[in-house]
Design a protein around this motif. Structure first.
Motif, PDB file in Angstrom:
ATOM      1  N   PRO A   9       0.838  -1.198   0.000  1.00 42.07           N
ATOM      2  CA  PRO A   9       0.000   0.000   0.000  1.00 42.07           C
ATOM      3  C   PRO A   9       0.870   1.245   0.000  1.00 42.07           C
ATOM      4  N   VAL A  10       0.559   2.186  -0.859  1.00 41.17           N
ATOM      5  CA  VAL A  10       1.361   3.418  -0.891  1.00 41.17           C
ATOM      6  C   VAL A  10       0.469   4.653  -0.911  1.00 41.17           C
ATOM      7  N   TYR A  11       0.894   5.653  -0.180  1.00 41.61           N
ATOM      8  CA  TYR A  11       0.152   6.906  -0.104  1.00 41.61           C
ATOM      9  C   TYR A  11       1.162   8.046  -0.143  1.00 41.61           C
ATOM     10  N   ASN A  12       1.169   8.787  -1.205  1.00 39.95           N
ATOM     11  CA  ASN A  12       2.131   9.881  -1.400  1.00 39.95           C
ATOM     12  C   ASN A  12       3.575   9.421  -1.200  1.00 39.95           C
ATOM     13  N   GLU A  13       4.003   8.464  -1.964  1.00 47.22           N
ATOM     14  CA  GLU A  13       5.362   7.928  -1.830  1.00 47.22           C
ATOM     15  C   GLU A  13       6.151   8.133  -3.117  1.00 47.22           C
ATOM     16  N   GLN A  14       5.976   9.284  -3.776  1.00 50.42           N
ATOM     17  CA  GLN A  14       6.606   9.472  -5.091  1.00 50.42           C
ATOM     18  C   GLN A  14       8.125   9.328  -5.073  1.00 50.42           C
ATOM     19  N   ILE A  65      -3.180  -0.896  -8.531  1.00 54.16           N
ATOM     20  CA  ILE A  65      -4.606  -0.687  -8.278  1.00 54.16           C
ATOM     21  C   ILE A  65      -4.716   0.696  -7.659  1.00 54.16           C
ATOM     22  N   ILE A  66      -5.507   1.538  -8.276  1.00 51.51           N
ATOM     23  CA  ILE A  66      -5.635   2.903  -7.758  1.00 51.51           C
ATOM     24  C   ILE A  66      -6.997   3.035  -7.078  1.00 51.51           C
ATOM     25  N   LEU A  67      -6.981   3.288  -5.791  1.00 50.99           N
ATOM     26  CA  LEU A  67      -8.239   3.451  -5.065  1.00 50.99           C
ATOM     27  C   LEU A  67      -8.808   4.848  -5.334  1.00 50.99           C
ATOM     28  N   ALA A  68     -10.127   4.942  -5.217  1.00 51.33           N
ATOM     29  CA  ALA A  68     -10.793   6.194  -5.588  1.00 51.33           C
ATOM     30  C   ALA A  68     -10.472   7.335  -4.632  1.00 51.33           C
ATOM     31  N   ARG A  69     -10.085   6.987  -3.405  1.00 53.85           N
ATOM     32  CA  ARG A  69      -9.689   8.032  -2.447  1.00 53.85           C
ATOM     33  C   ARG A  69      -8.814   7.385  -1.383  1.00 53.85           C
ATOM     34  N   ASN A  70      -8.420   8.149  -0.386  1.00 50.29           N
ATOM     35  CA  ASN A  70      -7.619   7.586   0.687  1.00 50.29           C
ATOM     36  C   ASN A  70      -8.513   6.801   1.649  1.00 50.29           C
ATOM     37  N   PHE A  71      -8.232   5.497   1.756  1.00 47.99           N
ATOM     38  CA  PHE A  71      -9.036   4.653   2.640  1.00 47.99           C
ATOM     39  C   PHE A  71      -8.272   4.248   3.892  1.00 47.99           C
ATOM     40  N   GLY A  72      -7.012   4.545   3.941  1.00 48.30           N
ATOM     41  CA  GLY A  72      -6.193   4.153   5.100  1.00 48.30           C
ATOM     42  C   GLY A  72      -5.418   2.882   4.829  1.00 48.30           C
ATOM     43  N   HIS A  73      -4.293   2.765   5.522  1.00 47.72           N
ATOM     44  CA  HIS A  73      -3.342   1.685   5.303  1.00 47.72           C
ATOM     45  C   HIS A  73      -3.970   0.291   5.400  1.00 47.72           C
ATOM     46  N   GLN A  74      -4.784   0.066   6.427  1.00 40.81           N
ATOM     47  CA  GLN A  74      -5.323  -1.281   6.655  1.00 40.81           C
ATOM     48  C   GLN A  74      -6.278  -1.711   5.530  1.00 40.81           C
ATOM     49  N   ILE A  75      -7.050  -0.765   5.020  1.00 47.10           N
ATOM     50  CA  ILE A  75      -7.995  -1.087   3.948  1.00 47.10           C
ATOM     51  C   ILE A  75      -7.233  -1.287   2.634  1.00 47.10           C
ATOM     52  N   VAL A  89       1.682 -14.727  -0.253  1.00 48.75           N
ATOM     53  CA  VAL A  89       1.550 -13.282  -0.432  1.00 48.75           C
ATOM     54  C   VAL A  89       2.354 -12.585   0.668  1.00 48.75           C
ATOM     55  N   ILE A  90       3.206 -11.668   0.245  1.00 43.08           N
ATOM     56  CA  ILE A  90       3.986 -10.897   1.218  1.00 43.08           C
ATOM     57  C   ILE A  90       3.413  -9.482   1.249  1.00 43.08           C
ATOM     58  N   THR A  91       3.116  -8.968   2.439  1.00 38.57           N
ATOM     59  CA  THR A  91       2.656  -7.578   2.535  1.00 38.57           C
ATOM     60  C   THR A  91       3.757  -6.747   3.173  1.00 38.57           C
ATOM     61  N   MET A  92       3.981  -5.574   2.660  1.00 38.34           N
ATOM     62  CA  MET A  92       5.025  -4.704   3.216  1.00 38.34           C
ATOM     63  C   MET A  92       4.793  -3.245   2.848  1.00 38.34           C
ATOM     64  N   ASP A  93       5.466  -2.343   3.581  1.00 38.57           N
ATOM     65  CA  ASP A  93       5.361  -0.906   3.295  1.00 38.57           C
ATOM     66  C   ASP A  93       6.276  -0.528   2.136  1.00 38.57           C
ATOM     67  N   LYS A 205       3.048   8.740   7.328  1.00 42.33           N
ATOM     68  CA  LYS A 205       1.686   9.144   6.978  1.00 42.33           C
ATOM     69  C   LYS A 205       0.737   8.955   8.155  1.00 42.33           C
ATOM     70  N   PHE A 206       1.297   8.518   9.284  1.00 39.12           N
ATOM     71  CA  PHE A 206       0.432   8.295  10.433  1.00 39.12           C
ATOM     72  C   PHE A 206       0.487   9.478  11.390  1.00 39.12           C
ATOM     73  N   SER A 207      -0.553  10.292  11.356  1.00 36.56           N
ATOM     74  CA  SER A 207      -0.647  11.411  12.288  1.00 36.56           C
ATOM     75  C   SER A 207      -1.063  10.844  13.649  1.00 36.56           C
ATOM     76  N   VAL A 208      -0.984  11.674  14.689  1.00 31.95           N
ATOM     77  CA  VAL A 208      -1.407  11.222  16.015  1.00 31.95           C
ATOM     78  C   VAL A 208      -2.874  10.789  15.961  1.00 31.95           C
ATOM     79  N   ARG A 209      -3.694  11.510  15.193  1.00 28.64           N
ATOM     80  CA  ARG A 209      -5.112  11.167  15.102  1.00 28.64           C
ATOM     81  C   ARG A 209      -5.292   9.782  14.460  1.00 28.64           C
ATOM     82  N   LYS A 210      -4.546   9.516  13.378  1.00 27.92           N
ATOM     83  CA  LYS A 210      -4.649   8.215  12.714  1.00 27.92           C
ATOM     84  C   LYS A 210      -4.200   7.096  13.640  1.00 27.92           C
ATOM     85  N   MET A 211      -3.116   7.386  14.416  1.00 26.13           N
ATOM     86  CA  MET A 211      -2.601   6.367  15.331  1.00 26.13           C
ATOM     87  C   MET A 211      -3.620   6.066  16.423  1.00 26.13           C
TER      88      MET A 211
END
Ligand code: UDP
Ligand code: MG
Length: 321
Positions: A9-14, A65-75, A89-93, A205-211
């Motif tokens: 899963p990637v979120y703003n990782e250019q 796979i491009i998700l339509a919006r930000n759904f969060g790391h777990q989703i 299947v290997i999952t990783m950041d 990408k994990f703010s205090v609120r997300k954590m």
């Protein structure tokens, strides 16, 4: 021939994805397995999606796979697992904090017959004391008050055998705490330790609120103790008020120093009011979660998908032939 899926899963990782892709290819090629690399773009707002599209066009092993919006790391991780076709299947950041150099070791353990190869983060370089402290506190709390056991430092960097992936797909809850689900699943498992380096580029990408949300999801999904706590606190304050009543009656009947008593009343009203509000808050937290679950909304929706697993399958057949 068996092949392996790697879900990222990637979120703003250019700044990270191109290097990550090269490293994955380098280390996977040493294992001799065919593989597919599935990037799930979790609604990035930078150039990540464009870079991933290019990678998918250049290399048949890369799927985006491009998700339509930000759904969060777990989703995003769940979406990747749903789309992965590999025998393991290997999952990783995607920020290099889960070292691609570990892949051959994970796969070795899978070959040895383990169905879940879980990595344990021994240490994270460059992490703030606040994050380290809250993370430890969280694991201590959840293990103390729930009936599952999640290893401190457990990360979402792991290998799952096809059997475990199929089981995982049957877990439908919306507020998902994947570490908890995996830990409750059983199967033959082994742990491998690693030290997480600093992220290659960009910020966490994990703010205090997300954590905090993540921690609350974990605790409420696996423990009903907070609900019971409200009950026990009620019981305790009931007992205290009984003692107080006895004291008041005693003072009135057997002594001459009957006090006006407004302070006692004010204090106990405040105490009871506070406890009731807290109890309501805890109940509300769980009801809110029930509400989210019963709506049965889709977990995620996809905006765009590039490359099917045909790339891997075609290659598999070439190799067999
Ligand atoms: N991530 C994501 N969606 C989010 C937040 C993070 O897909 O809403 C990805 C992120 O791009 C990275 C991984 O999840 O590949 C872990 O995130 P991050 O490195 O920010 O977390 P940390 O390592 O600081 O706990
Ligand atoms: Mg990270």
């Amino acid at each position: 021939m068996k092949y392996i899926s790697i879900v990222v899963p990637v979120y703003n990782e250019q700044e990270n994805v191109a290097l990550f892709y090269r490293e994955i290819c380098k280390h996977m090629e040493t294992t001799g397995y065919l593989f597919e690399l599935i990037f799930v773009d979790d609604g990035s707002r930078d150039d990540t999606a464009r870079i991933l599209k290019k990678l998918s066009q250049q290399d048949a092993r890369v799927r985006t796979i491009i998700l339509a919006r930000n759904f969060g790391h777990q989703i995003a991780l769940t979406c990747g697992l749903d789309h992965a076709g590999g025998d393991a299947v290997i999952t990783m950041d995607g920020d290099m904090q889960h070292p691609p150099a570990m892949l051959p070791y994970l796969i070795k353990q899978w070959e040895n017959g383990f169905e879940i190869v879980q990595t344990i983060r021994k240490d994270t370089q460059g992490v703030s004391w606040f994050k380290a402290f809250t993370s430890r506190l969280f694991y201590k709390t959840i293990n103390a008050i729930s009936n599952i056991n999640i290893d401190e430092g457990g990360s979402d960097f792991r290998l799952l055998d096809r059997k475990a992936v199929d089981t995982f797909k049957n877990f439908k809850e919306k507020a998902r705490f994947i570490r908890g689900i995996i830990s409750a699943m059983g199967y033959k498992r082994i742990q491998i330790e690693f030290v997480a380096p600093e992220r290659f580029a960009g910020k966490s990408k994990f703010s205090v609120r997300k954590m905090l949300n993540f921690a609350l999801d974990g605790i409420t999904a696996y423990s009903r103790l907070p609900l019971r706590l409200a009950f026990y606190m009620g019981l305790l304050s009931g007992l205290l008020s009984l003692l107080l009543t006895i004291d008041v009656v005693y003072t009135k009947w057997f002594t001459t120093e009957a006090v006006p008593g407004w302070a006692t009343i004010a204090a106990s009203v405040l105490l009871l009011g506070g406890l009731q509000l807290m109890g309501l808050g805890i109940i509300g937290e769980y009801i809110g979660r029930i509400f989210e679950e019963v709506k049965k909304r889709p977990l995620y929706w996809v905006q765009d998908e590039l490359k099917s697993s045909v790339g891997v399958k075609a290659k598999t057949q070439d190799t067999v032939a």
